[in-house]
Write an enzyme that holds these catalytic residues in place. Sequence first.
Site, PDB file in Angstrom:
ATOM      1  N   ILE A 405       0.854  -1.188   0.000  1.00  0.00           N
ATOM      2  CA  ILE A 405       0.000   0.000   0.000  1.00  0.00           C
ATOM      3  C   ILE A 405       0.887   1.234   0.000  1.00  0.00           C
ATOM      4  O   ILE A 405       1.675   1.456   0.924  1.00  0.00           O
ATOM      5  CB  ILE A 405      -0.930   0.028   1.231  1.00  0.00           C
ATOM      6  CG1 ILE A 405      -1.755  -1.264   1.320  1.00  0.00           C
ATOM      7  CG2 ILE A 405      -1.844   1.256   1.176  1.00  0.00           C
ATOM      8  CD1 ILE A 405      -2.661  -1.505   0.151  1.00  0.00           C
ATOM      9  N   LYS A 409       1.507  10.793  -1.803  1.00  0.00           N
ATOM     10  CA  LYS A 409       2.595  11.634  -1.299  1.00  0.00           C
ATOM     11  C   LYS A 409       3.968  11.137  -1.752  1.00  0.00           C
ATOM     12  O   LYS A 409       4.981  11.814  -1.543  1.00  0.00           O
ATOM     13  CB  LYS A 409       2.522  11.722   0.225  1.00  0.00           C
ATOM     14  CG  LYS A 409       1.294  12.483   0.701  1.00  0.00           C
ATOM     15  CD  LYS A 409       1.136  12.452   2.197  1.00  0.00           C
ATOM     16  CE  LYS A 409      -0.093  13.257   2.623  1.00  0.00           C
ATOM     17  NZ  LYS A 409      -1.357  12.733   2.073  1.00  0.00           N
TER      18      LYS A 409
END
Length: 613
Positions: A405, A409
Amino acid sequence: MKRALTSRFLSKLLRPSNLKRTLFFVVVDVLLSYWTLLLAYHLRYSFEVPLEFGMKLVCAFCIIIGLKISMLLVFRIYLVPWRFFGLSEALKILYAHLVAYLLAIICFAALDFWNILPLSVVVVDCILSNIIIGCVRVSKRIVIENIPRSSPHATLIFGADTQAANVIKSALSGEIPYYPVAIIDSHKVNWGSYISNLRIYPFSACAELIKAQHITSAILTKEFAKPPLEDIFQKLSELGISDIKIAQTLSASSEHEQPLKDISIEDLLSRPAKDLDKDVIASFISGKVVLVTGGGGSIGSEIARQCQLFGAKKLILLDHSEYNLYAICEEITTAIPVMMSILDKERLCALLHATKPDILLHAAAYKHVPLCEDNIQSAIENNILGSKNVMDCAISAEIPKIVIISTDKAVRPTNIMGATKRVVELYAQNVAPHKSEIVAVRFGNVLGSSGSVVPKFKAQIQAGGPITVTHPDITRYFMLIPEACRLVLQAASIAQGGEIFILDMGQPVKIVDLAKNMLKLYHREDIPIVFSGLRPGEKLYEELLIDESEQKTEYDSIHVARPTQYDINKLQGDISELLRTHDKVGKLREIVVEFNHQTHKRGEGDNGTTTTK
């Protein structure tokens, strides 16, 4: 004392109950049945009825009436409250009559009653009885729905569908404290028609209706997707309507659910699942042993729920937080809890070799940007070394599918958290997978996750404000946690190894607009919004796609990023050096060439602290 007892007795006597309702309607139906038989008899003989009313005729009457009452009982007509009588009950009355009169005809043929009660009388009586008994049942609802009344909760219904009819029915029966006066629908074909005596209007008629009818509330008959729902909410807010509800479809097992729920910020930010393929997810998860790291966190726990929903054979949840692990295992009682840190490589490898999961979903990470800025060493160790441990041990254990995951960002990162996640992506793409397939899935903010802005704003509103927003222009992508987790599983199911999948997060949302909408939802528009300045490492705008060279998949909401080549031996050495060096930011810049570390101080980037309402 005597008067009080009398009053209590009368109150108890008049209080509705199933037994009283059944007895009342049985008596009424017997009297009506006798009357319709007499009328049918008179009609047959042109009101010149022979006077031979012997025992056979009385017996015939009793047979018809007895069979009719019995069939009404069999079809459960007497269990339906008077005010809830509808089309389905009318059909049941028709079926009960048809069965009862068919049995009566058979009985009369066997008893040779046709000489005293002609077949034409039976047929006419069947028609009259069905009409009159049905009219009596529907009479109360007709009266209720046609009584003009004023209400402090005059309401607009949005959506001309079967749920609208249910909402109107609930309102008129007193189940909900609202009084519908009109229906709004977007389909032109419905305009001008009626549902339960309420006319259907276009959306453009809202302002005129609200002013003319003194409307103070609105009920949405379905959970609209984001674009129309946001438009409806903004329009109603401009017109002074703050009491907005969403009608829920209640399941038979959920007796305590409320028929209406308040519109929430999650509703306003949600969007329709564009191309969710549940069959593909089910075939990927069903019958498999699945291990989730960070299984007690916001993302990990929802992935665990989805894996259980799609039929995982065994679910192993790993987390270093005792409480988080306890909470999810209380919910998913069949899950196997493993309390350990992903930094403990020896135990982690032993676990993976012992359990041999078919799928490993790695959700364990530090995700809060300011905390990672203040704790660079911990962020690097947990996010980079921990993720490297997970991948190395999983490859060693020959786990078929490893899903990492990641985050938006990691795209041109400006903070430590994003840079560490980008290093993990580079490792996932370039490490030799041997018999495993390694895939990373990148998406933006999810609503309601730990550290999310939504629960923070809720807490600030409940505390009386102010709401703090870092910058008036800051935007973020948002997705509901269940949708994000399902798309993660869907992306993983089509992965062949080495990809970075990017989830389509829709349109970015201005955080200040989100704050304003939350103030409207909580009816606290008096609370000010304070701009506190960008925090260290914080971007104004998040990105999902690095450049225009991403590949598409068969699903519009899932894209593949262009692979980035990085010599794995050099990357291994760079990570080792990163863990040892004192200049960790400098080394991160060396590994992640697009890393542009932002170290804002409070008040920078917003022209000073400002306040708005």
